[in-house]
Write a protein that holds these residues in place. Structure first.
Motif, mmCIF file in Angstrom:
data_model
loop_
_atom_site.group_PDB
_atom_site.id
_atom_site.type_symbol
_atom_site.label_atom_id
_atom_site.label_comp_id
_atom_site.label_asym_id
_atom_site.label_seq_id
_atom_site.Cartn_x
_atom_site.Cartn_y
_atom_site.Cartn_z
ATOM 1 N N ALA A 213 -6.466 7.741 3.666
ATOM 2 C CA ALA A 213 -7.386 6.666 4.046
ATOM 3 C C ALA A 213 -7.126 5.411 3.206
ATOM 4 C CB ALA A 213 -8.830 7.133 3.864
ATOM 5 N N GLY A 214 -6.864 5.597 1.915
ATOM 6 C CA GLY A 214 -6.560 4.455 1.056
ATOM 7 C C GLY A 214 -5.283 3.752 1.470
ATOM 8 N N SER A 215 -4.295 4.519 1.915
ATOM 9 C CA SER A 215 -3.038 3.924 2.380
ATOM 10 C C SER A 215 -3.273 3.057 3.606
ATOM 11 C CB SER A 215 -2.031 5.037 2.709
ATOM 12 O OG SER A 215 -1.800 5.870 1.600
ATOM 13 N N ILE A 216 -4.119 3.540 4.512
ATOM 14 C CA ILE A 216 -4.433 2.776 5.728
ATOM 15 C C ILE A 216 -5.127 1.465 5.366
ATOM 16 C CG2 ILE A 216 -5.831 2.777 7.830
ATOM 17 C CD1 ILE A 216 -5.335 5.825 7.972
ATOM 18 N N LEU A 249 5.980 -4.899 -2.314
ATOM 19 C CA LEU A 249 4.665 -4.897 -2.950
ATOM 20 C C LEU A 249 3.811 -3.751 -2.420
ATOM 21 C CD1 LEU A 249 2.655 -6.326 -4.848
ATOM 22 C CD2 LEU A 249 1.970 -7.746 -2.886
ATOM 23 N N ALA A 250 3.857 -3.538 -1.102
ATOM 24 C CA ALA A 250 3.072 -2.456 -0.495
ATOM 25 C C ALA A 250 3.544 -1.099 -1.006
ATOM 26 C CB ALA A 250 3.189 -2.516 1.027
ATOM 27 N N ALA A 251 4.868 -0.916 -1.079
ATOM 28 C CA ALA A 251 5.403 0.354 -1.571
ATOM 29 C C ALA A 251 5.061 0.566 -3.042
ATOM 30 C CB ALA A 251 6.918 0.388 -1.363
ATOM 31 N N GLY A 252 5.208 -0.512 -3.843
ATOM 32 C CA GLY A 252 4.929 -0.389 -5.270
ATOM 33 C C GLY A 252 3.460 -0.127 -5.562
ATOM 34 N N TYR A 256 1.729 3.129 -7.347
ATOM 35 C CA TYR A 256 0.873 2.939 -8.519
ATOM 36 C C TYR A 256 -0.511 3.550 -8.303
ATOM 37 C CZ TYR A 256 -1.782 0.530 -12.170
ATOM 38 O OH TYR A 256 -2.593 0.243 -13.238
ATOM 39 N N LEU A 257 -1.025 3.439 -7.067
ATOM 40 C CA LEU A 257 -2.363 3.942 -6.753
ATOM 41 C C LEU A 257 -2.341 5.383 -6.246
ATOM 42 C CD1 LEU A 257 -3.722 0.757 -4.924
ATOM 43 C CD2 LEU A 257 -4.252 1.510 -7.258
ATOM 44 N N HIS A 258 -1.171 6.012 -6.265
ATOM 45 C CA HIS A 258 -1.001 7.394 -5.808
ATOM 46 C C HIS A 258 -1.373 7.529 -4.327
ATOM 47 C CE1 HIS A 258 -0.329 8.539 -9.962
ATOM 48 N NE2 HIS A 258 -1.461 7.959 -10.300
ATOM 49 N N LEU A 259 -0.909 6.545 -3.533
ATOM 50 C CA LEU A 259 -1.098 6.572 -2.090
ATOM 51 C C LEU A 259 0.236 6.900 -1.425
ATOM 52 C CD1 LEU A 259 -3.361 3.385 -1.745
ATOM 53 C CD2 LEU A 259 -4.076 5.772 -2.016
ATOM 54 N N HIS A 260 0.335 6.684 -0.121
ATOM 55 C CA HIS A 260 1.541 7.047 0.633
ATOM 56 C C HIS A 260 2.232 5.775 1.136
ATOM 57 C CE1 HIS A 260 0.336 11.195 0.423
ATOM 58 N NE2 HIS A 260 -0.822 10.910 0.976
#
Length: 412
Positions: A213-216, A249-252, A256-260
């Protein structure tokens, strides 16, 4: 002097990979195979198992940089190929189809790999826990369908219609599910191997839900400044710089936030193409450098293929291809029938879902960078890359055949 030598070697490696990779793609295209097949084969040729031009340390070094970059581009292009206007009237059947074909592909591969791995791999190589772990992760990755190959086949055949629209959408959502399933499988395997014995399965699944959900949310949020800044860009080059910067930036931030990162960039592309009518330009502009990224990405992936254990991995690769293909074919037919999809979708969609490449290879390379999978990583990577090579020879002609037989192909 050492710094100069290191720089020279880096230039030599990258230049050699790019040039020889393209040569490989030109050769295989003469055989009417996708360029991706050539990149993978050239990667094998350059890798430690054949010429040794790329050493094990070199492959690992460049994979750490190229893998996130390649996956970011793949994800962004998938999301960007999904304008909501093309989904009208098909959404219900698409959701049903995805659930059926994805579930059956995972189950078929999970069962077949768990049962056959101890039989086809060398004696004493894997125990039941290891074979179950391999089934979980290989089944999860088997959900993915190749967006690059699929879009290339569609472009070659000039296909348009309900089957083509359904195919593009299913491919995109397949890859979202594959990434989600991969994350869940890694957590389950960590529990299986006792790496996270302090976390209950329920707590782990809840953690993964919030991560997805955080990744979305992150992907949708980052699309807004990209759209706003693009209005002030003077030309196509400046827009490309903005896109590249935002993808990195999105990937980094995701890492960093432990998302996908794959889901984040996929949602980024999806939001871009649907929020503003000019968003399609920002999707197309990324294609200006996509080719360079993909040549290096897939060639490095091919270099991971260790021919010293390919004999052991080949039977497992065949099992993966058979299990995944059977699950996709049956699941697509069942889902289309159950949802009342158009007859052309029911009859031909399964054949068009055969290709695997980009996301599959990317997830295979992520296996090497996932500590929880260390006990099984070598066999997983080699069997997946071998399965991809087998699939790349068989699947594109089947997909093209299905589009032509459906009547949606318009190009000679």
């Amino acid at each position: 002097m050492l710094a100069e030598l290191s720089t020279f070697n880096t230039a030599l490696y990258v230049g050699g990979i790019a040039v020889v990779g393209v040569i490989g793609s030109l050769i295989v295209r003469k055989l009417r195979l996708p360029g991706i097949t050539g990149y993978l084969l050239i990667g094998v040729l350059l890798g430690p198992s054949v010429t040794g031009f790329l050493h094990h340390d070199t492959v690992a070094k460049y994979a750490g940089v190229v893998t996130p970059l390649g996956l970011a581009f793949i994800a962004y292009s998938i999301g960007g190929s999904l304008p909501l206007s093309s989904l009208k009237g098909l959404l219900r059947s698409i959701i049903t189809i995805i659930l059926c074909e994805g579930t059956l592909a995972w189950i078929f591969v999970l069962v077949l790999v768990t049962v056959t791995a101890p039989l086809v791999l060398p004696d004493g190589t894997v125990d039941f826990e290891s074979s179950l772990a391999m089934g979980l992760i290989l089944g999860a990755i088997s959900l993915a369908t190749a967006p690059g190959v699929t879009m290339a086949v569609i472009a070659d055949s000039g296909a348009k219609g309900p089957l083509t629209t359904t195919l593009i959408t299913v491919v995109a959502l397949d890859d979202v599910l594959a990434v989600s399933a991969y994350a869940i499988a890694v957590g389950l395997i960590a529990i299986l191997f006792g790496a996270v014995d302090t976390m209950a399965p329920g707590a782990f699944l809840a953690s993964e839900f919030f991560s997805i959900a955080g990744s979305i949310v992150l992907g949708a949020t980052l699309a807004l400044p990209l759209l706003w800044l693009s209005h002030y860009a003077r030309d196509r080059k400046e827009k490309l710089i903005l896109i590249l910067g935002m993808l990195f930036l999105a990937a980094g931030l995701s890492e960093y936030l432990h998302l996908h990162p794959i889901i984040t960039n996929m949602v980024l592309g999806f939001t871009i193409v649907n929020v503003q009518s000019q968003g399609q330009d920002l999707i197309e502009i990324s294609g200006d450098v996509e080719g360079v990224i993909f040549v290096i990405f897939f060639t490095i992936a091919g270099a991971h293929l260790d021919l010293s254990i390919i004999t052991a991995s080949a039977p497992l690769a065949i099992v993966i291809v058979l299990g995944r293909s059977s699950g996709k074919l049956l699941g697509a037919w069942v889902g289309a029938k159950a949802s009342g999809a158009p007859e052309v979708v029911t009859t031909y969609l399964g054949l068009t879902l055969m290709p695997i490449a980009g996301v599959t290879v990317g997830l295979a390379m992520l296996v090497e960078q996932t500590p929880e999978l260390a006990p099984i990583s070598q066999f997983v990577i080699n069997s997946l890359l071998a399965a991809t090579l087998i699939n790349e020879i068989i699947a594109p002609p089947l997909s093209k055949f299905a589009l032509e037989k459906s009547g949606e192909a318009t190009a000679n």
